[in-house]
Design an enzyme around this catalytic site. Structure first.
Site, PDB file in Angstrom:
ATOM      1  CG  ASP A   1       8.503  -0.549 155.441  1.00  0.00           C
ATOM      2  OD1 ASP A   1       8.437  -1.580 156.134  1.00  0.00           O
ATOM      3  OD2 ASP A   1       9.443   0.249 155.506  1.00  0.00           O
TER       4      ASP A   1
ATOM      5  CG  ASP B   1       4.033  -3.725 156.886  1.00  0.00           C
ATOM      6  OD1 ASP B   1       3.738  -4.596 157.708  1.00  0.00           O
ATOM      7  OD2 ASP B   1       5.205  -3.503 156.519  1.00  0.00           O
TER       8      ASP B   1
ATOM      9  CD  GLU C   1       2.332  -8.736 157.555  1.00  0.00           C
ATOM     10  OE1 GLU C   1       2.412  -8.075 156.503  1.00  0.00           O
ATOM     11  OE2 GLU C   1       3.294  -9.315 158.067  1.00  0.00           O
TER      12      GLU C   1
END
Lengths: 162, 162
Positions: free
Chosen positions: B139, B7, B67
């Site tokens: 996160d 991420d 992502e």
């Protein structure tokens, strides 16, 4: 002192290497990294990183200069350009270079004498300042312009450090 | 099969490694790469690249998942995130990984069962699916969620290739 200028982009990344001795600038090499746009994004970014790492090993520059990205673009363009720029800057740092960033206005001011110069004026002045460079694309001209601007500032930095 | 989820962010990059055997998922490790935000940009991007290259060497994943960035952000945020993402993806590709990208909606759908899930629901379901993971930041939870989503799709890809 040797300087590598980079004009990053996801399709075309211009690059140029110059040598500076006192007030004298000499053209060493320039080119454009072209990445097949049909490759997956990770492969394209990996390609930009690898090519820039290779250039750093081939030419051993002391400084690198890269154009700052204007954020008046739309978010989609900003994201694409940001990704290319991130891969390029990570490679320059990974090669141990001092990386300086300049706004397009600062680069134009250093090369043409006015921050409002257009692409044609930049190319023209790069050819005048580096007569041995010969023919080049606008991506390579922008990268060489960034290298010239970096040369001016790197001298000031070195003097400041002395 | 081992999967690394990422991420990315310029300040905090979450990461998580899981192992997949059949329908069974096992937590291996997770963490957050924190880069000193006072460093020059090139050093921050170089740091993200190096840390992710190190993780890839430490855990030898077969696949990486990252992502996709939504482009409804403002251009300045898109540029910053794009730069972090570019450095991260270049590192994953440089480590020889297959890199898959997923929209936030696809990741939420894979983990929570609805594309409209919020961060709390994602964290909750990641803890349920990977009970050994223990406490984690959002996160790292997002990175593990991305790894779980990647596991589902990598199985389908492997079957398709067989």
């Amino acid at each position: 002192m040797r300087i590598l200028g980079i004009d990053p982009g996801l399709r075309h990344t211009g690059w140029g290497v110059i040598e500076q001795a006192g007030s004298r600038l000499t053209h060493i090499a320039h080119g454009v990294i072209r990445i097949n746009h049909e490759l997956p994004l990770a492969a394209r970014l990996g390609g930009i990183h690898r090519e820039i790492a290779d250039l750093s090993r081939a030419y051993w520059p002391d400084f690198a200069g890269i154009e700052e990205t204007l954020v008046n673009a739309n978010p989609r363009s900003a994201l694409k350009l940001g990704q290319a720029r991130g891969a390029a800057m990570a490679a320059l740092h990974g090669a141990g270079l001092n990386v300086l960033e300049f706004s397009p206005r600062t680069i134009k001011l250093a090369v043409v004498g006015t921050g409002a110069a257009d692409k044609t004026q930049v190319s023209f002045m790069v050819s005048r300042l580096l007569p041995k460079a010969g023919k080049m694309s606008s991506d390579a001209a922008d990268a060489l312009a960034c290298a010239i601007c970096t040369a001016h500032h790197a001298v000031a930095l070195k003097k400041g450090a002395a």
